[in-house]
Design a protein around this motif. Structure first.
Motif, short mmCIF file in Angstrom:
data_model
loop_
_atom_site.label_atom_id
_atom_site.label_comp_id
_atom_site.label_asym_id
_atom_site.label_seq_id
_atom_site.Cartn_x
_atom_site.Cartn_y
_atom_site.Cartn_z
N ASP A 63 2.18 0.78 1.60
CA ASP A 63 2.56 2.15 1.30
C ASP A 63 2.80 2.96 2.57
OD1 ASP A 63 -0.09 1.90 1.97
OD2 ASP A 63 -0.76 3.58 0.73
N TYR A 69 6.21 1.94 3.86
CA TYR A 69 7.21 2.62 3.02
C TYR A 69 7.37 4.07 3.42
CZ TYR A 69 9.42 4.37 -1.24
OH TYR A 69 10.25 4.97 -2.13
N TYR A 124 8.65 0.52 -5.26
CA TYR A 124 8.97 1.33 -4.09
C TYR A 124 10.41 1.82 -4.17
CZ TYR A 124 4.68 -0.51 -2.03
OH TYR A 124 3.37 -0.84 -1.80
N THR A 179 15.32 0.97 -6.34
CA THR A 179 14.09 0.48 -5.72
C THR A 179 14.40 -0.58 -4.66
OG1 THR A 179 13.79 -1.29 -7.36
CG2 THR A 179 12.83 0.88 -7.87
#
Length: 500
Positions: free
Chosen positions: A6, A9, A416, A425
């Motif tokens: 995360d 990202y 994501y 995504t």
């Protein structure tokens, strides 16, 4: 210590924002000014966050690269020169539109004349054509493009973005000019089989154009099955007259023999017919149940259409050229009948449209099926005979395989997202790339495709088209085949230099 996914990202989102703000600022400012002026004028484009002004360069770029670096016909070179004029006009149009919407109402402004002279000089100077022919080709094409572009934006709200309107108008104009040159000037650079195919396709498109014009001119009290039958009778007589005058007395047996009796075409046609029957049965069952189709269900039609085009490109490219031309004419005819308000035909077609339409079909016409067919068929018209077979599969790979695969995996397993305001995504994009490469690998493995450095070219094309699909707000079916073609063109020089 490795970063958490995360956090990686989050870093990506920050980097993407910096890239956009640093390198795309000029285009974003121009796009915002155009959007603001259109809003003030009361012109409503398709409701997305971008006008896609970059799209105007796609078709001219593809045509120009093939004309410069490949062995193509004189007609192809003329069309490429005319496309440069259309691109010049598009750039001037956007610059004027970013200042004021007056350009939408002034049919004879200076930018049109200046762009016309670009085409005239290129056809006259670089191709060595006489001045009169250069003028006759250039002036009608630029003024028709001017008219079509304005019509798309002003008279058909919510149907096109500015970029989409430009691609559609460019395609229509160049197709009409191509037909016109073939009819009135003997270029003499096509073989007999391609002349036969072009005659049938041009006749079908002209006949459908006649039907659409007649339907448009009908008054409300004339819109009935009886008058529709009369229109079709006249159109059939027109088509038979044209085919008789060009092909000869036995045109019908010749067409039947070409489609069903030459080589293994009967088997190919039977395969296509089975796919069409499956599509019709699925369409009818969902229409009767009135169950709104989701994105994955709609993409299943992409797969069926792609199987038709892929099998044709691999097994008999001339037959699929003929079939795609006839199919495009039929798709246009079906849409015209849906909008004709002739019952019970219009209501039946509208019911099917209501089930399978998506958020992009909010304007005057159902553009998604037209874009799908045009996107799959575009490489057949744009790619020269001597180019690699892989390039003719650009549309199939980009929208039939990659886009459908990304939609399925992204909607079911994607987590994501590329951006907060984007439903695409990272997982879907990855599967888009892998599915395209895997498809090309399978074709090479089973000896359906022979292409030098296929793994490199397919990988580059897949990455570029997948990234554009993930970030663009324009209709995928329209822009992705052209983007994929440009990526394949960029990798071609390496194939020529490679010793293996």
């Amino acid at each position: 210590m490795d970063k958490r996914p995360d956090l990686i990202y989050s870093d990506y989102l920050s980097l993407s924002t910096v890239f956009k703000s640093k390198y795309m600022k000029i285009f974003m400012i121009l796009d915002e000014q155009i959007k603001r002026n259109l809003k003030v004028e009361g012109i409503i484009t398709r409701p997305v966050n971008s006008n896609g002004i970059w799209c105007c360069a796609l078709l001219p770029a593809v045509l120009s690269i093939y004309a410069l670096f490949y062995e193509v016909s004189l007609l192809y070179k003329i069309i490429a020169c005319l496309s440069i004029g259309l691109l010049t006009y598009s750039i001037l149009f956007m610059l004027f539109l970013s200042v004021s919407c007056v350009v939408l109402h002034d049919l004879g402004y200076g930018g049109c004349t200046a762009s016309t002279m670009v085409s005239v000089l290129m056809v006259y100077y670089f191709l060595g054509q006489d001045l009169i022919f250069s003028l006759i080709c250039s002036f009608p094409s630029l003024f028709l493009y001017n008219l079509l572009l304005r019509t798309c934006l002003v008279q058909h709200p919510k149907t096109f973005t500015v970029g989409e309107a430009m691609i559609v108008s460019q395609g229509i104009v160049l197709t009409i000019v191509t037909i016109g040159i073939k009819l009135f000037r003997d270029i003499g650079d096509q073989d007999e089989e391609m002349e036969f195919i072009n005659t049938i396709v041009n006749t079908m498109l002209s006949t459908v154009g006649l039907i659409v014009t007649a339907l448009y001119l009908l008054s409300d009290d004339q819109r009935n099955l009886q008058n529709l039958g009369k229109i079709f009778t006249v159109a059939l007589a027109f088509a038979m007259m044209i085919l008789h005058s060009i092909i000869g007395v036995g045109f019908l047996p010749k067409i039947i023999h070409y489609i069903f009796l030459n080589k293994n075409r009967a088997q190919i046609f039977a395969f296509w017919l089975s796919l069409v029957v499956i599509a019709i049965l699925v369409l009818m069952s969902r229409t009767q149940l009135a169950i709104k189709a989701n994105t994955v269900t709609r993409k299943s039609f992409h797969v069926l259409a792609s199987l038709v085009f892929m099998s044709g490109i691999i097994l008999d490219v001339n037959l699929i050229r003929l079939a795609s031309g006839i199919g495009l004419a039929l798709v246009i005819l079906i849409e015209a009948l849906r909008k004709s308000n002739i019952e019970p035909i219009s209501s039946t077609l509208q019911a099917a449209f209501d089930v399978y339409s998506d958020e992009k079909d909010v304007g005057s016409f159902a553009m998604s099926p037209l874009y799908l067919f045009a996107g799959l068929a575009a490489p057949l018209a744009l790619v020269p005979q001597r180019a690699a077979p892989l390039e003719r599969l650009a549309g199939v790979l980009a929208i039939g395989v990659g886009d459908a695969a990304a939609s399925w995996l992204g909607s079911n397993y994607g987590f994501y997202k590329w951006r907060v305001d984007n439903n695409r995504t990272l997982e879907g994009t990855a599967f888009n790339i892998l599915s395209q490469i895997a498809t090309v690998y399978a074709l090479v493995l089973f000896e359906f495709l022979d292409a030098r450095l296929w793994w490199f070219r397919a990988t580059v094309s897949a990455i570029v088209s997948a990234l554009v699909e993930a970030h663009t707000a324009q209709v995928d079916n329209l822009v992705l085949p052209l983007v994929a073609l440009l990526a394949l063109q960029a990798t071609e020089p390496l194939c020529r230099l490679a010793p293996f």
